[in-house]
Design a protein around this motif. Structure first.
Motif, PDB file in Angstrom:
ATOM      1  N   VAL A 298    -113.529  45.260  30.585  1.00 38.23           N
ATOM      2  CA  VAL A 298    -115.052  45.478  30.659  1.00 38.23           C
ATOM      3  C   VAL A 298    -115.239  46.863  30.184  1.00 38.23           C
ATOM      4  N   ARG A 299    -116.297  46.941  29.436  1.00 41.64           N
ATOM      5  CA  ARG A 299    -116.731  48.287  28.735  1.00 41.64           C
ATOM      6  C   ARG A 299    -118.409  48.581  29.134  1.00 41.64           C
ATOM      7  N   LEU A 300    -118.644  49.713  28.996  1.00 40.92           N
ATOM      8  CA  LEU A 300    -119.807  50.211  29.046  1.00 40.92           C
ATOM      9  C   LEU A 300    -120.364  51.089  27.946  1.00 40.92           C
ATOM     10  N   GLY A 301    -121.115  50.816  27.071  1.00 37.44           N
ATOM     11  CA  GLY A 301    -121.538  51.540  25.950  1.00 37.44           C
ATOM     12  C   GLY A 301    -120.282  51.684  25.087  1.00 37.44           C
ATOM     13  N   GLY A 302    -119.435  50.850  24.945  1.00 39.68           N
ATOM     14  CA  GLY A 302    -118.079  50.970  24.131  1.00 39.68           C
ATOM     15  C   GLY A 302    -116.976  51.572  24.989  1.00 39.68           C
ATOM     16  N   LEU A 303    -117.198  52.176  26.007  1.00 36.22           N
ATOM     17  CA  LEU A 303    -116.050  52.794  26.671  1.00 36.22           C
ATOM     18  C   LEU A 303    -115.553  51.759  27.740  1.00 36.22           C
ATOM     19  N   SER A 304    -114.295  51.723  27.519  1.00 39.59           N
ATOM     20  CA  SER A 304    -113.416  50.870  28.527  1.00 39.59           C
ATOM     21  C   SER A 304    -113.391  51.321  29.896  1.00 39.59           C
TER      22      SER A 304
ATOM     23  N   LEU B  81    -134.588  50.347  40.306  1.00 43.27           N
ATOM     24  CA  LEU B  81    -134.449  51.210  39.386  1.00 43.27           C
ATOM     25  C   LEU B  81    -133.110  51.525  39.163  1.00 43.27           C
ATOM     26  N   ILE B  82    -132.431  52.103  40.004  1.00 42.12           N
ATOM     27  CA  ILE B  82    -131.227  52.895  39.823  1.00 42.12           C
ATOM     28  C   ILE B  82    -129.998  51.831  40.393  1.00 42.12           C
ATOM     29  N   GLY B  83    -130.112  50.910  41.283  1.00 36.67           N
ATOM     30  CA  GLY B  83    -129.220  49.886  41.856  1.00 36.67           C
ATOM     31  C   GLY B  83    -128.592  49.217  40.965  1.00 36.67           C
ATOM     32  N   PRO B  84    -129.011  48.371  39.850  1.00 34.95           N
ATOM     33  CA  PRO B  84    -128.434  47.576  38.944  1.00 34.95           C
ATOM     34  C   PRO B  84    -127.888  48.665  37.817  1.00 34.95           C
ATOM     35  N   ALA B  85    -128.169  49.795  37.432  1.00 30.12           N
ATOM     36  CA  ALA B  85    -127.737  50.470  36.528  1.00 30.12           C
ATOM     37  C   ALA B  85    -126.214  51.203  36.894  1.00 30.12           C
ATOM     38  N   VAL B  86    -125.935  51.106  38.061  1.00 33.71           N
ATOM     39  CA  VAL B  86    -124.593  51.360  38.279  1.00 33.71           C
ATOM     40  C   VAL B  86    -123.559  50.504  38.835  1.00 33.71           C
ATOM     41  N   PHE B  87    -122.224  50.448  38.397  1.00 32.56           N
ATOM     42  CA  PHE B  87    -121.322  50.108  39.119  1.00 32.56           C
ATOM     43  C   PHE B  87    -120.128  51.057  39.866  1.00 32.56           C
ATOM     44  N   THR B  88    -119.490  50.470  40.745  1.00 29.09           N
ATOM     45  CA  THR B  88    -118.275  51.259  41.216  1.00 29.09           C
ATOM     46  C   THR B  88    -116.950  50.832  40.633  1.00 29.09           C
ATOM     47  N   LEU B  89    -116.366  51.877  40.344  1.00 32.39           N
ATOM     48  CA  LEU B  89    -114.788  51.357  39.644  1.00 32.39           C
ATOM     49  C   LEU B  89    -113.709  51.783  40.587  1.00 32.39           C
TER      50      LEU B  89
ATOM     51  N   SER C 143    -110.095  45.299  34.174  1.00 28.36           N
ATOM     52  CA  SER C 143    -109.176  45.792  33.312  1.00 28.36           C
ATOM     53  C   SER C 143    -108.547  44.838  32.448  1.00 28.36           C
ATOM     54  N   ARG C 144    -108.782  43.497  32.767  1.00 28.96           N
ATOM     55  CA  ARG C 144    -108.185  42.381  31.894  1.00 28.96           C
ATOM     56  C   ARG C 144    -109.078  41.271  32.175  1.00 28.96           C
TER      57      ARG C 144
ATOM     58  N   ASP D  81    -104.579  46.802  39.153  1.00 23.73           N
ATOM     59  CA  ASP D  81    -105.881  46.196  38.684  1.00 23.73           C
ATOM     60  C   ASP D  81    -106.871  47.171  38.659  1.00 23.73           C
ATOM     61  N   LEU D  82    -107.937  47.147  37.760  1.00 22.32           N
ATOM     62  CA  LEU D  82    -109.248  47.801  38.156  1.00 22.32           C
ATOM     63  C   LEU D  82    -110.184  46.937  38.662  1.00 22.32           C
ATOM     64  N   LEU D  83    -110.995  47.194  39.595  1.00 27.71           N
ATOM     65  CA  LEU D  83    -112.102  46.221  39.887  1.00 27.71           C
ATOM     66  C   LEU D  83    -113.264  46.708  40.123  1.00 27.71           C
ATOM     67  N   ALA D  84    -114.379  46.197  39.446  1.00 29.97           N
ATOM     68  CA  ALA D  84    -115.616  46.737  39.180  1.00 29.97           C
ATOM     69  C   ALA D  84    -116.690  46.078  40.255  1.00 29.97           C
ATOM     70  N   VAL D  85    -117.450  46.682  41.108  1.00 30.25           N
ATOM     71  CA  VAL D  85    -118.628  45.931  41.869  1.00 30.25           C
ATOM     72  C   VAL D  85    -119.864  46.498  41.476  1.00 30.25           C
ATOM     73  N   PRO D  86    -120.643  45.724  40.712  1.00 30.60           N
ATOM     74  CA  PRO D  86    -121.826  45.930  40.232  1.00 30.60           C
ATOM     75  C   PRO D  86    -123.070  46.099  41.308  1.00 30.60           C
TER      76      PRO D  86
END
Length: 465
Positions: A47-53, A323-331, A376-377, A413-418
């Motif tokens: 998973v990437r954000l703006g090209g950053l993994s 506004l701010i809620g969907p713009a963030v995920f926790t890694l 992460s995969r 593993d890295l886990l992301a929560v949107p």
């Protein structure tokens, strides 16, 4: 209906998950509406954000971390400002408050709503002019009111007769006539969690419309030479998807507005319908776009004003979460994976991460639902019903109650929560003496820290022994 967790252990596989959670065809797929605009899974499965993994972000900033897509947040601010063209859109700082975020909201055409001296201090430190601020709160102290009046904030929303008296007294002493709005309890039962429904009668906010308190309070403000009655305010709750509740609220508010317009010497200018517009946390959530919300609310206000024979007031709204809620995920990083065998041959994976209720209290507080993905995969493994839990010594320390993750999810593993931008960092705590995570903003392919990670030294600094 709430069932004790032990009850979930008696049944087949289907009974362990909510009806809205289907078994995914592709456990790696990201549902676009749950994620910020610039989040995607690349060909290598990361998973990437703006090209950053996420791997690079985790290596540089550590985990857990809140990751903000600043371009996405700015785009949402612009969309709401454009949809409500001619109205005032206030970003509700209580959802998430930092200098960078408040500054970005104002740069995109919004004002800011604060409700404590702390939020006010952040807004001022961000360089926001006081006239662009609204001041909320059901128990504003005399010191807070004095500061707001001295600064000449744009408006103060009065929440009790005590506050009205305090505002008048301080205004008279300072020789300043503040703009005051009266918060009206319109008696609308919003379809949301009881703790975030705020316009029914039996709760702490505002003046009741039904028993005449709202009319009396507005009259007192209008009659005072030390206050200016700027308008009426209502807020019916949070995480609301059906605009019919807002429409009923607006209709009742306009009727009171029209009655007061006939009786007071100075005309009111503003009608604030509050915030509380819902955002998507899981696949069951499908919010309306801001342009549709604006059309619905605008139509009902215009209709009611025409029926009352008055001109339409200037509208205000106060979105925060949407506004701010969907713009963030926790890694997070996965620490342990524990398969738990249940009756009828069913099982559940308990996936423990390096955060928890200290960085997201909402599941424990509101029974809030979230989604998650291994970030992460990618994986070829079959989907397994999982529960993402934190590291705290509480059975209720649940980050994601129900989700399908790949069966081979593993430590490291890295886990992301949107969807964690609203009321996660702002409600964060140091429970079990866990330092709060940083907030990392990504814009234009560049990442920077906008709120630093707390350290053990920060915790000990306040412990004076």
């Amino acid at each position: 209906m709430h069932i004790h967790e032990a009850g979930a252990m008696h049944g087949d596989f289907a009974s362990l998950r909510p009806g809205w959670l289907g078994v995914p065809d592709d456990v790696n797929a990201l549902l676009p509406r749950l994620w910020a605009n610039n989040v995607a899974r690349s060909d290598d499965g990361v998973v990437r954000l703006g090209g950053l993994s996420v791997a690079d972000l985790a290596e540089e900033f550590g985990t857990p971390a809140y990751v903000l897509d600043e371009d996405d947040f700015r785009a949402r601010c612009r969309a709401w400002a454009e949809a409500f063209d001619g109205a005032d859109v206030f970003y509700a700082a209580k959802a998430f408050c930092s200098k960078a975020v408040l500054r970005a909201a104002v740069e995109e055409g919004l004002n800011v709503d604060v409700c404590t001296a702390g939020e006010l201090a952040v807004a001022l430190a961000a360089g926001i002019e006081p006239y662009r601020l609204g001041y909320h709160g059901n128990n504003k102290s005399p010191a807070e009111l004095r500061q707001a009046i001295e600064l000449r904030v744009g408006r103060i929303v009065a929440d009790s007769y005590t506050e009205i008296e305090r505002i008048a007294s301080i205004g008279a002493e300072l020789g300043i006539r503040p703009h005051v709005m009266v918060r009206v309890n319109v008696g609308v039962e919003a379809h949301t969690h009881e703790y975030i429904a705020t316009a029914h009668e039996d709760q702490k906010f505002g003046f009741s419309l039904a028993d005449g308190d709202a009319y009396e309070a507005a009259g007192r403000v209008a009659a005072s030479e030390h206050m200016y009655l700027a308008g009426l305010h209502s807020h019916i709750g949070s995480q609301i998807f059906d605009t019919s509740a807002f429409e009923v609220s607006a209709a009742r508010l306009v009727r009171l507005f029209a009655r007061l317009q006939e009786e007071i010497d100075e005309p009111m200018a503003d009608l604030d319908l509050g915030g509380g517009f819902g955002m998507p946390y899981t696949s069951q959530d499908d919010p309306q776009p801001p342009v549709d919300i604006a059309a619905s609310l605008g139509k009902i206000v215009q209709t009611e004003c025409a029926a009352a024979g008055i001109g339409a007031p200037r509208l205000s709204i106060e979105p925060g979460r949407t506004l701010i809620g969907p713009a963030v995920f926790t890694l997070y990083e996965v620490g342990t994976v524990k398969p738990v065998k249940l009756s009828a041959g069913a099982s559940r994976l308990y996936v423990s991460v390096d955060g928890g209720m200290s960085d997201n209290i909402r599941p424990a507080l509101y029974d809030a639902s979230y989604s998650a993905t291994v970030a992460s995969r990618s994986s070829e493994a079959a989907p397994a019903l999982a529960r993402v839990v934190g590291k705290h010594c509480e059975a209720g320390d649940i980050v994601v109650k129900d989700e399908f993750l790949p069966a081979d999810v593993a430590p490291g593993d890295l886990l992301a929560v949107p969807g964690t931008g609203a009321y996660c960092r702002s409600m964060g705590s140091n429970y079990n003496h866990v330092p709060r995570p940083p907030v990392v903003a990504v814009r234009g392919g560049q990442a920077r820290v906008i709120l630093a990670r707390e350290t053990v030294d920060d915790l000990l600094r306040l412990d004076v022994g």
